[in-house]
Enzyme design. Structure first.
Site, PDB file in Angstrom:
ATOM      1  N   GLU A   1     -11.257  -7.792  -1.083  1.00 39.93           N
ATOM      2  CA  GLU A   1     -11.646  -7.849  -2.497  1.00 39.93           C
ATOM      3  C   GLU A   1     -13.151  -8.036  -2.667  1.00 39.93           C
ATOM      4  OE1 GLU A   1      -9.558  -6.938  -4.596  1.00 39.93           O
ATOM      5  OE2 GLU A   1      -7.552  -7.564  -3.994  1.00 39.93           O
TER       6      GLU A   1
ATOM      7  N   SER B   1      -3.283   1.245  -3.470  1.00 38.35           N
ATOM      8  CA  SER B   1      -3.515   2.334  -2.515  1.00 38.35           C
ATOM      9  C   SER B   1      -3.369   1.873  -1.065  1.00 38.35           C
ATOM     10  CB  SER B   1      -4.896   2.955  -2.733  1.00 38.35           C
ATOM     11  OG  SER B   1      -5.924   1.999  -2.525  1.00 38.35           O
TER      12      SER B   1
END
Length: 198
Positions: free
Chosen positions: A88, A19
């Site tokens: 992350e 995304s």
């Protein structure tokens, strides 16, 4: 809205795989550098997909980063930074949350990127907490690899087939292991539907 000051502000960039979360993180970090802000990027040590010492998007955008195993070590690394980027975030332990709170108390601008949902379509690690604490949330979407509609889910594939619900949650990978999918085409064999009671 993009904040350029460093007054204890938490931004969370989230969405499914592919995304553009890391790309957006890198864009904001580069803008902070242009604004002459002391900037550092952090990534989990287990993320070795593209580069050991950079956050790298699937499309190739990158920013030098420090790989970290223990979230508490970030405090020392970020001592002189005005802007701290963390990629992350879902891979870090819950120890990252008090570290981020301390960074915010020290008037740092913290920009976090991470998956909101795991491959099962369930909240991923510490991300729900970070989303709740955020001053600003950016939710990004991808394109479904099956039908081309908006994708909000991450599909894990094993030998070209959807991973089962009871497979391990964490498996670092890219295009060879994951696809973006819409709600209709997201498959998790073995998952039972849970109805929420009021």
């Amino acid at each position: 809205m993009e904040i350029i000051t460093q007054d204890g502000w938490l931004e969370v960039i989230t969405g499914c795989m592919f995304s553009g979360k890391t790309e957006e993180l890198v864009r904001r970090l580069r803008r902070a550098v242009i604004a002459k802000k002391e900037t550092i990027a952090i990534k989990p040590a287990l993320d070795t997909r593209y580069d050991l010492v950079a956050v790298v998007s699937h499309s190739g955008f990158s920013f030098n980063a420090i790989p970290v195993e223990d979230p508490k070590s970030i405090l020392g690394m970020a001592k002189d930074a005005e802007v701290v980027g963390i990629d992350e975030a879902q891979f870090f332990t819950g120890e990252l949350v008090p570290v981020i709170r301390e960074l915010l108390q020290n008037k740092k601008r913290v920009i976090v990127a991470g998956l909101d949902l795991d491959f099962r379509g369930e909240p991923f690690g510490i991300m729900p907490t970070l989303l709740a604490l955020a001053d600003e949330v950016t939710k990004l979407h991808a394109i479904c690899s099956v039908c081309g509609n908006i994708a909000t889910k991450t599909q894990r594939l094993i030998n070209g087939r959807p991973a089962r619900y009871d497979d391990p949650t964490i498996l670092v990978g890219g295009l060879e292991t994951y696809e973006a999918r819409c709600n209709l085409h997201h498959e998790v064999p073995g998952k039972t539907l849970t109805l929420f009671k009021e």
